[in-house]
Design an enzyme around this catalytic site. Structure first.
Site, PDB file in Angstrom:
ATOM      1  N   ASP A  44       0.820  -1.221   0.000  1.00  0.00           N
ATOM      2  CA  ASP A  44       0.000   0.000   0.000  1.00  0.00           C
ATOM      3  C   ASP A  44       0.850   1.266   0.000  1.00  0.00           C
ATOM      4  O   ASP A  44       2.002   1.260   0.436  1.00  0.00           O
ATOM      5  CB  ASP A  44      -0.890  -0.014   1.248  1.00  0.00           C
ATOM      6  CG  ASP A  44      -2.184   0.768   1.057  1.00  0.00           C
ATOM      7  OD1 ASP A  44      -2.273   1.553   0.099  1.00  0.00           O
ATOM      8  OD2 ASP A  44      -3.102   0.579   1.873  1.00  0.00           O
ATOM      9  N   GLU A  91     -14.029   1.704   0.127  1.00  0.00           N
ATOM     10  CA  GLU A  91     -13.636   2.510   1.276  1.00  0.00           C
ATOM     11  C   GLU A  91     -14.071   3.960   1.170  1.00  0.00           C
ATOM     12  O   GLU A  91     -14.171   4.663   2.180  1.00  0.00           O
ATOM     13  CB  GLU A  91     -12.108   2.472   1.439  1.00  0.00           C
ATOM     14  CG  GLU A  91     -11.560   1.131   1.884  1.00  0.00           C
ATOM     15  CD  GLU A  91     -10.059   1.186   2.073  1.00  0.00           C
ATOM     16  OE1 GLU A  91      -9.617   1.471   3.197  1.00  0.00           O
ATOM     17  OE2 GLU A  91      -9.335   0.960   1.092  1.00  0.00           O
TER      18      GLU A  91
END
Length: 629
Positions: A395, A450
């Protein structure tokens, strides 16, 4: 005061576009040399033109005689040569590219490629050489620049795409993490700014998705720069200077072109990319994943006890993977990583052993900053492999600059060497990566589950934009996020098919699945690798209904924007009689509907506002009463 290189290149591009769009006065002699590249009479046709008076190149694309891309500037500038003007033609060479390859994920596993290629060689007055490679296939046109050694660093491209001002446009505002929202404009009315290179346009010639392929650390990522009031979208690089020390082949500038079904089903950007560099891909296994971040997050969900419970739930459902997100190794900052036994402080080996005994594989989140040096990768990657971890979710790269792309080159090689599947977040978008490195199962590069700002229109645009060019980790299934998502429960189930991802991450809680047994049971059935993909119905921003085949079953996923309606869905999956089971929104929750249809029939689905549906179609045979197995 020095003028930035990017400003100079943008000015060159604007001037070239204006030149290409200017009509010669009456009586003036128009001297032009042109070449065409196509693969069939009904396929997209590229036309490359050299203006002998200015030495400038342009490229246009038509389909069935109708405009796809208007004459658009082609060229680039290096520190030692300007390849945007004063070019003289040297020679051309034609060849046919035919390949067959197999992938581990994507819209279909078996791929066949047939493209015609023309290589056009040009030279500047100073003797610098540029080769322009142009390829045409049934579903697209692409070009790239090829330079010999000695050209110096690249300062920018004058490449651009010129669209009719009234062309429909679906654009996402550019962000380094590629998580911009898609919205609808016309080519000219889109606001001035930078946009994702995955831009979709509708012209008389059909739909065209702009894209890149074969992007590596040899170059820089691109975005589209646009000035409101024009139909021109300039290619702007992430770096003001792309460093090179030898021959260079730039990424392909791709135009995926056809009707909407052709664009949606296309694998053109993969087809342009280099062949797989993984000699033995037998360890690469796509699958569905219980993802726990939105189900618990840090710190409560990031304990050994909590993760064991999630593994147990995945095992009960026969879901092949469980993903452990941020927080599981945060105490590593307190460890002495020079100690060869430092990894024993983690509870991850115990979790992996527990999961292995249950038939579940573990995927772990890790921050890019902990893998950004060779030394860190030499610590982490062998350790994860030794523990038995199946994959990594890396990430926060948040960049497509050349230095970051060189990091991608390294991490792709090294994760493959350690048999670790990869899910990139805060990342670039695929751009052919999954053909070359098939252990890359999915990438974020999308405003996904998200995000709290998603709209139903955005959700219905993604199958025609971001997801066209590769696996997309949207993470559907977050039923518990009531009020934070714009769609219904049935639409949320349908996203698991409407969106393709080699690791399909389910983002809900076990409790939310158990409260919706029809959704939970559907998740038990849905695969993450497909033999074929078809668009049944759709328009960006309004509706998207896709069918994906696994074996003899077709899985159906539909998502809609706007008010409630009775939607009509053509069952164009093949002849014969089919048992079709759909999951829809009912008055008191999800409901199942069963009907027998013939291939080619149209069936109706009651769709609530922002709704959708999921389904399975299987051949009707004696004794078959359900498509579930």
């Amino acid at each position: 005061m020095a003028v930035p290189i990017r400003t100079v290149v943008a000015a060159l591009c604007t001037a070239l576009a204006a030149t290409l769009l200017t009509t010669a006065p009456a009586g003036a002699e128009q001297r032009e040399r042109a070449w065409t590249v196509t693969v069939a009479a009904d396929a997209p046709r590229a036309r490359i033109a050299l203006d002998d008076s200015t030495g400038t190149l342009s490229l246009s694309v038509t389909r069935a005689g109708r405009t796809v891309i208007e004459p658009s500037p082609v060229g680039l500038v290096t520190e030692r040569a300007d390849f945007s003007k004063d070019l003289r033609f040297l020679r051309s060479k034609n060849r046919t590219v035919e390949e067959r390859y197999r992938t581990k994920s994507g819209k279909r596993l078996d791929r066949r490629v047939r493209m015609n290629e023309t290589r056009l060689s040009f030279v500047t007055p100073a003797g610098a050489r540029l080769d322009l490679l142009v390829r045409a296939a049934a579903d697209g046109v692409a070009y790239r620049y090829v330079l010999p050694a000695g050209h110096g660093d690249v300062l920018g491209e004058t490449s651009a795409f010129s669209l009719p001002p009234d062309a429909g446009a679906w654009l996402g505002a550019y962000r380094p993490d590629n998580e911009g929202q898609f919205a609808e404009y016309t080519a000219a009315t889109a606001p001035t700014g930078a946009y994702s290179p995955q831009a979709l346009f509708a012209t008389d010639g059909g739909y065209t998705l702009l894209a890149e392929s074969d992007l590596t650390g040899a170059y820089s990522g691109a975005r589209l720069a646009h000035d409101k009031g024009t139909g021109t979208y300039r290619v702007e690089l992430a770096d003001d200077r792309v460093k090179t020390d030898g021959p260079l082949a730039t990424p392909w500038r791709a135009m995926v072109t056809g009707d909407l079904a052709t664009v949606t089903r296309s694998t053109f950007t993969d087809d342009l990319a280099p062949a797989s560099k993984v000699a033995d891909p037998s360890w690469i296994r796509p699958g569905t994943v219980l993802w726990t971040w939105l189900a618990g997050g840090r710190p409560a969900g990031q304990s050994l006890a909590a993760q064991k419970a999630y593994v147990d739930y995945a095992a009960e459902r026969n879901w092949p993977y469980e993903a452990v997100d941020a927080g599981w190794y945060f105490k590593a900052d307190e460890w002495d990583v020079t100690d060869p036994d430092w990894q024993t402080n983690s509870w991850m080996p115990e979790l992996v052993d527990h999961a292995r005994a249950k038939g579940v594989g573990i995927i772990v989140w890790i921050h890019q900053r902990d893998l950004d040096t060779p030394e860190e990768r030499a610590q982490w990657l062998p350790t994860l492999e030794r523990w038995g971890v199946k994959g990594v979710k890396i990430d926060f790269m948040d960049s497509e600059a050349q230095a970051t792309l060189q990091w991608y080159d390294a991490i792709l090689r090294e994760t493959a060497a350690h048999h670790l599947m990869v899910n990139f977040h805060g990342s670039t978008i695929p751009k052919g990566m999954q053909r070359t490195w098939p252990h890359v199962m999915t990438l974020e590069g999308v405003a996904g589950e998200e995000k709290r700002t998603n709209t139903a229109a955005h959700l219905t645009t993604l199958p025609f934009t971001r997801n066209v060019i590769g696996s997309m980790d949207f993470t559907p299934g977050a039923f518990q996020r009531v009020g934070l998502r714009p769609n219904s429960d049935a639409a949320e189930v349908g996203l698991t098919v409407a969106y393709e991802s080699g690791l399909q991450m389910f983002a809900g809680t076990p409790e939310s699945y158990d409260a919706r047994p029809l959704a939970r049971d559907y998740f038990d059935q849905v695969p993450a690798a497909w033999d074929d993909t078809r668009l049944l119905a759709g328009r960006p921003g309004s509706e998207a209904v896709l069918a994906r085949r696994s074996g003899d079953r077709w899985f159906l996923g539909g998502v809609y924007a706007g008010p409630a309606r009775e939607a009509e869905v053509p069952l164009t999956i093949g002849s014969g009689r089919w048992l079709v089971e759909t999951i829809q929104d009912g008055a008191d929750g999800l409901v199942r509907n069963r009907q027998v249809l013939r291939g080619g029939d149209t069936f109706a689905v009651d769709v609530v506002a922002g709704g959708g549906f999921a389904g399975i179609a299987c051949p009707l045979r004696p004794g078959v009463t359900t498509c579930h197995r």
